[in-house]
Design a protein around this motif. Structure first.
Motif, PDB file in Angstrom:
ATOM      1  N   ALA A   3      49.350  46.676  39.698  1.00  0.00           N
ATOM      2  CA  ALA A   3      50.028  45.457  38.688  1.00  0.00           C
ATOM      3  C   ALA A   3      49.510  44.373  38.976  1.00  0.00           C
ATOM      4  O   ALA A   3      49.759  43.095  38.371  1.00  0.00           O
ATOM      5  CB  ALA A   3      51.607  45.549  38.772  1.00  0.00           C
ATOM      6  N   TRP A   4      49.055  43.833  40.361  1.00  0.00           N
ATOM      7  CA  TRP A   4      48.728  42.712  40.789  1.00  0.00           C
ATOM      8  C   TRP A   4      47.657  41.924  40.063  1.00  0.00           C
ATOM      9  O   TRP A   4      46.572  42.530  39.717  1.00  0.00           O
ATOM     10  CB  TRP A   4      48.446  42.884  42.332  1.00  0.00           C
ATOM     11  N   VAL A   9      43.166  42.754  40.719  1.00  0.00           N
ATOM     12  CA  VAL A   9      42.572  43.053  42.140  1.00  0.00           C
ATOM     13  C   VAL A   9      42.082  44.414  42.228  1.00  0.00           C
ATOM     14  O   VAL A   9      41.040  44.555  43.086  1.00  0.00           O
ATOM     15  CB  VAL A   9      43.917  42.670  42.932  1.00  0.00           C
ATOM     16  N   LEU A  10      42.835  45.175  41.818  1.00  0.00           N
ATOM     17  CA  LEU A  10      42.485  46.772  42.094  1.00  0.00           C
ATOM     18  C   LEU A  10      40.887  46.993  41.412  1.00  0.00           C
ATOM     19  O   LEU A  10      40.144  47.355  42.019  1.00  0.00           O
ATOM     20  CB  LEU A  10      43.440  47.864  41.486  1.00  0.00           C
ATOM     21  N   ALA A  11      40.748  46.381  40.309  1.00  0.00           N
ATOM     22  CA  ALA A  11      39.562  46.582  39.435  1.00  0.00           C
ATOM     23  C   ALA A  11      38.454  45.823  40.564  1.00  0.00           C
ATOM     24  O   ALA A  11      37.308  46.334  40.476  1.00  0.00           O
ATOM     25  CB  ALA A  11      39.464  45.835  38.316  1.00  0.00           C
ATOM     26  N   ALA A  24      33.827  54.580  42.763  1.00  0.00           N
ATOM     27  CA  ALA A  24      35.368  54.350  43.257  1.00  0.00           C
ATOM     28  C   ALA A  24      36.090  54.859  42.148  1.00  0.00           C
ATOM     29  O   ALA A  24      36.085  54.406  40.989  1.00  0.00           O
ATOM     30  CB  ALA A  24      35.439  52.943  43.590  1.00  0.00           C
ATOM     31  N   ASP A  25      37.141  55.650  42.676  1.00  0.00           N
ATOM     32  CA  ASP A  25      38.237  56.053  41.906  1.00  0.00           C
ATOM     33  C   ASP A  25      39.518  56.003  42.525  1.00  0.00           C
ATOM     34  O   ASP A  25      39.429  56.060  43.754  1.00  0.00           O
ATOM     35  CB  ASP A  25      37.880  57.527  41.805  1.00  0.00           C
ATOM     36  N   ALA A  26      40.561  55.399  41.779  1.00  0.00           N
ATOM     37  CA  ALA A  26      41.803  55.414  42.426  1.00  0.00           C
ATOM     38  C   ALA A  26      42.897  56.307  41.776  1.00  0.00           C
ATOM     39  O   ALA A  26      42.828  56.668  40.482  1.00  0.00           O
ATOM     40  CB  ALA A  26      42.370  53.686  42.232  1.00  0.00           C
ATOM     41  N   MET A  27      44.030  56.480  42.380  1.00  0.00           N
ATOM     42  CA  MET A  27      45.023  57.300  41.786  1.00  0.00           C
ATOM     43  C   MET A  27      46.202  56.927  42.757  1.00  0.00           C
ATOM     44  O   MET A  27      46.192  56.958  43.812  1.00  0.00           O
ATOM     45  CB  MET A  27      44.499  58.939  42.102  1.00  0.00           C
ATOM     46  N   LEU A  28      47.273  57.001  42.037  1.00  0.00           N
ATOM     47  CA  LEU A  28      48.712  56.855  42.682  1.00  0.00           C
ATOM     48  C   LEU A  28      49.131  58.282  42.738  1.00  0.00           C
ATOM     49  O   LEU A  28      49.539  58.883  41.796  1.00  0.00           O
ATOM     50  CB  LEU A  28      49.557  56.116  41.565  1.00  0.00           C
TER      51      LEU A  28
END
Length: 233
Positions: A3-4, A9-11, A24-28
């Motif tokens: 959410a930052w 920021v994550l992007a 890159a891939d991200a997962m919660l």
């Protein structure tokens, strides 16, 4: 982090990895989906070379507080012996997993089953809490803090449920982690078990330092869940 700055920021992290030649891939991920008996969410970023396919791990059977620590011997407050004898065999999948790999001459003993002392007023409060109850369930005379703000200052864990997230704060006090049926907070080894550290793994320093090491760690079973498909990829 998701959410930052509306996710920018994550992007940006993923874009920076892409600039270095990675995809890159991200997962919660919820730790309890991977055998860790606690409420704990962690954002995981996996970066691979182009052409390498990574598959996020499949969810596993959920484990409980009892599954993690139900086989450990009872320990009184202020227990400082480095080793205590086991008084029973492991019975759950997780207990067997965490007791595996211990040296043969050590299998009858549990290490780091060290506990904090308990103040007299805390002992009275703990004795009144049943499984799952919190600070808000205590009588007014035993509340040292405002119950409208600190409604969960104390938390008696439930055998059949999940623990609160084990964090580095456990080094300061253990009020969020009161044992399900013993009137004390979690021992060092119990906290390690709920983080899914195997019994052969030891911690260094004073009890507060050991608690901090445990609370700052990524739960090993969560790390393993992410690492196995990465190794396969």
């Amino acid at each position: 982090l998701t959410a930052w700055n509306d996710g920018a920021v994550l992007a940006g992290i993923c874009d920076s990895l892409a600039d270095l030649g990675y995809r890159a891939d991200a997962m919660l991920l919820n730790a309890f989906d991977y055998g860790v008996p606690q409420h704990r969410s962690r954002l995981v970023i996996v970066a691979t070379r182009p052409g390498v396919e990574y598959s996020w791990p499949a969810k596993d059977a959920q484990q409980t507080v009892w599954d993690a620590i139900g086989d450990l011997p009872a320990a009184p407050p202020a227990q400082r012996e480095e080793q205590l004898p086991y008084d029973g065999a492991p019975s759950s999948w997780l207990q067997k997993r965490l007791r595996a790999g211990v040296a043969q001459d050590q299998v009858a003993w549990v290490n780091d089953h060290i506990t904090r002392d308990v103040r007299s007023d805390d002992a009275e409060a703990y004795a009144l809490l049943t499984e799952g109850q919190t600070y808000a369930d205590l009588p007014e005379r035993l509340r040292r803090y405002r119950s409208d703000i600190f409604d969960d200052k104390y938390k008696r864990l439930s055998w059949s449920g999940l623990s609160r997230s084990i964090t580095a704060h456990i080094a300061k006090d253990g009020y969020w982690y009161i044992h399900p049926d013993q009137d004390r907070t979690l021992s060092v080894r119990e906290a390690a078990r709920i983080q899914t550290f195997p019994d052969w793994f030891r911690f260094a320093g004073r009890p507060s330092a050991r608690y901090r090491q445990i609370g700052n760690a990524v739960p090993p079973l969560l790390a393993e869940a992410v690492g196995r498909p990465l190794r396969e990829a």
